[in-house]
Scaffold this motif. Structure first.
Motif, PDB file in Angstrom:
ATOM      1  N   LYS A 184      31.438 143.150  87.163  1.00 31.12           N
ATOM      2  CA  LYS A 184      31.850 141.756  87.345  1.00 31.12           C
ATOM      3  C   LYS A 184      30.671 140.794  87.408  1.00 31.12           C
ATOM      4  CE  LYS A 184      33.499 140.541  91.361  1.00 31.12           C
ATOM      5  NZ  LYS A 184      34.419 140.378  92.516  1.00 31.12           N
TER       6      LYS A 184
ATOM      7  N   LEU B 249      40.061 139.070  86.556  1.00 26.10           N
ATOM      8  CA  LEU B 249      40.454 137.877  87.312  1.00 26.10           C
ATOM      9  C   LEU B 249      39.288 136.896  87.424  1.00 26.10           C
ATOM     10  CD1 LEU B 249      42.605 139.438  90.190  1.00 26.10           C
ATOM     11  CD2 LEU B 249      43.410 138.059  88.257  1.00 26.10           C
ATOM     12  N   ALA B 250      38.082 137.423  87.650  1.00 29.72           N
ATOM     13  CA  ALA B 250      36.905 136.564  87.776  1.00 29.72           C
ATOM     14  C   ALA B 250      36.610 135.845  86.460  1.00 29.72           C
ATOM     15  CB  ALA B 250      35.700 137.393  88.208  1.00 29.72           C
TER      16      ALA B 250
ATOM     17  N   LYS C  40      38.769 135.142  84.057  1.00 25.46           N
ATOM     18  CA  LYS C  40      39.840 134.164  83.827  1.00 25.46           C
ATOM     19  C   LYS C  40      39.622 132.908  84.661  1.00 25.46           C
ATOM     20  CE  LYS C  40      44.892 133.855  83.668  1.00 25.46           C
ATOM     21  NZ  LYS C  40      46.175 134.595  83.904  1.00 25.46           N
ATOM     22  N   LYS C  41      39.151 133.081  85.895  1.00 22.99           N
ATOM     23  CA  LYS C  41      38.954 131.956  86.810  1.00 22.99           C
ATOM     24  C   LYS C  41      37.684 131.166  86.488  1.00 22.99           C
ATOM     25  CE  LYS C  41      38.163 131.046  91.760  1.00 22.99           C
ATOM     26  NZ  LYS C  41      36.734 130.642  91.658  1.00 22.99           N
ATOM     27  N   ASP C  42      36.575 131.878  86.264  1.00 22.13           N
ATOM     28  CA  ASP C  42      35.274 131.221  86.144  1.00 22.13           C
ATOM     29  C   ASP C  42      34.915 130.800  84.726  1.00 22.13           C
ATOM     30  OD1 ASP C  42      34.977 131.664  88.859  1.00 22.13           O
ATOM     31  OD2 ASP C  42      33.846 133.530  88.587  1.00 22.13           O
TER      32      ASP C  42
ATOM     33  N   PRO D 153      37.116 129.739  81.748  1.00 20.10           N
ATOM     34  CA  PRO D 153      38.380 129.457  81.054  1.00 20.10           C
ATOM     35  C   PRO D 153      38.237 129.299  79.540  1.00 20.10           C
ATOM     36  CG  PRO D 153      37.599 127.533  82.276  1.00 20.10           C
ATOM     37  CD  PRO D 153      36.747 128.677  82.704  1.00 20.10           C
TER      38      PRO D 153
END
Length: 305
Positions: A16, A56-57, A59-61, A63
């Motif tokens: 990650k 998830l990281a 997708k969030k950080d 875009p």
């Protein structure tokens, strides 16, 4: 060459933080390249079922990045093939998640394709985090240079005058742009048509040697592979695979075994006793030097062949 659009493909697996830094550098290089060449660059990440929250990281950080989240680990070959077959852009870069691009890396690579129409696949100069050169290209494996390599003879300058080395170490090999047999998959840029004609990686490889075997088929189809040191990236080497020396060397030997059986058939069985001898000699030498950890690497290697 009017269409210079590029797709950057990054595989992620339980890295990650490293992948996050890789993406930050890749997006900066994307912006620089688009500004200089007026092209379009997309960044795609295939997450191989990471358990550390990587998907998830991302997708969030990030875009702007296209994320493909897998439910199982497909490995390097199958994962990259899955993405490449869907790409429409004329250029593709396969980039390890532990590679950090310089701002101008993508621009310099695409610009090289534009001026050297004889270049179909491009490898960059890879540097360790310390700044030291990481050897990342060489001659395609054959019966003779594999014998020289496993017996350690390729380290001697005289023998390199007889046969082109599989794993060259001399700095002069990496000093200027030239055609080469294979390039490391950490930074592997190609024209999309090369994938379309050759079919990409052999998915019987899970990790190690798959890029070398693909390079063999690329040359067989008449395409040219270039090592271009003007393009530089930092490669942490192993961060994307939770590096284990024993496993890495064993996987390379398994890859060499498959490669030789596929392309040289019965000659592999003639070569096998030499591979065993070379591993035993290495094991004895490092044991005498009291480097027992390294000696165990070659002991494990015996199980792979």
């Amino acid at each position: 060459m009017s269409n210079l659009n590029l797709s950057v493909v990054i595989l992620s697996y339980n890295t990650k933080d490293v992948t996050g830094r890789c993406l930050a550098k890749a997006l900066a290089a994307k912006e620089y390249c688009e500004k200089k060449l007026k092209n379009k660059v997309e960044v795609i990440v295939l997450d191989n079922a990471s358990a550390d929250g990587s998907a998830l990281a991302i997708k969030k950080d990030f875009p702007k990045v296209k994320l493909i989240a897998q439910k199982e680990n497909l490995g390097f070959a199958k994962g990259n093939n899955l993405v490449m077959q869907k790409i429409k852009n004329p250029f593709i870069l396969l980039l390890n998640s532990d590679c950090y691009l310089q701002e101008e890396s993508l621009y310099k690579a695409i610009a090289y394709f534009r001026v050297n129409l004889n270049c179909d696949v491009l490898g960059a100069r890879l540097n360790y985090a310390s700044g030291l050169l990481q050897p990342s290209a060489g001659s395609l494996p054959n019966i003779l240079n594999i014998i020289f390599w496993i017996l350690g003879l390729s380290l001697l300058p005289f023998f390199n005058m007889i046969v082109s080395p599989f794993h060259p170490k001399e700095k002069k090999y990496f000093a200027k742009a030239h055609k080469t047999g294979w390039i490391m998959g950490a930074f592997f840029m190609l024209k999309k048509k090369v994938y379309d004609v050759t079919g990409g990686f052999d998915e019987n490889f899970f990790m190690h040697m798959e890029e070398v075997e693909w390079c063999k088929r690329i040359w067989q189809k008449g395409y040219k592979i270039w090592y271009v040191p003007q393009v530089e990236v930092v490669h942490l080497h192993g961060a994307s695979t939770n590096f284990d020396l024993n496993a890495s060397f064993s996987n390379e030997l398994k890859g060499i075994k498959y490669y030789l059986k596929k392309h040289y058939g019965v000659y592999y069985f003639i070569l096998k006793p030499v591979l065993i001898l070379g591993l035993i000699l290495r094991m004895i030498a490092f044991s005498l030097l009291r480097k027992n950890k390294r000696a165990r690497v070659y002991l494990e290697g015996l199980k792979a062949i």
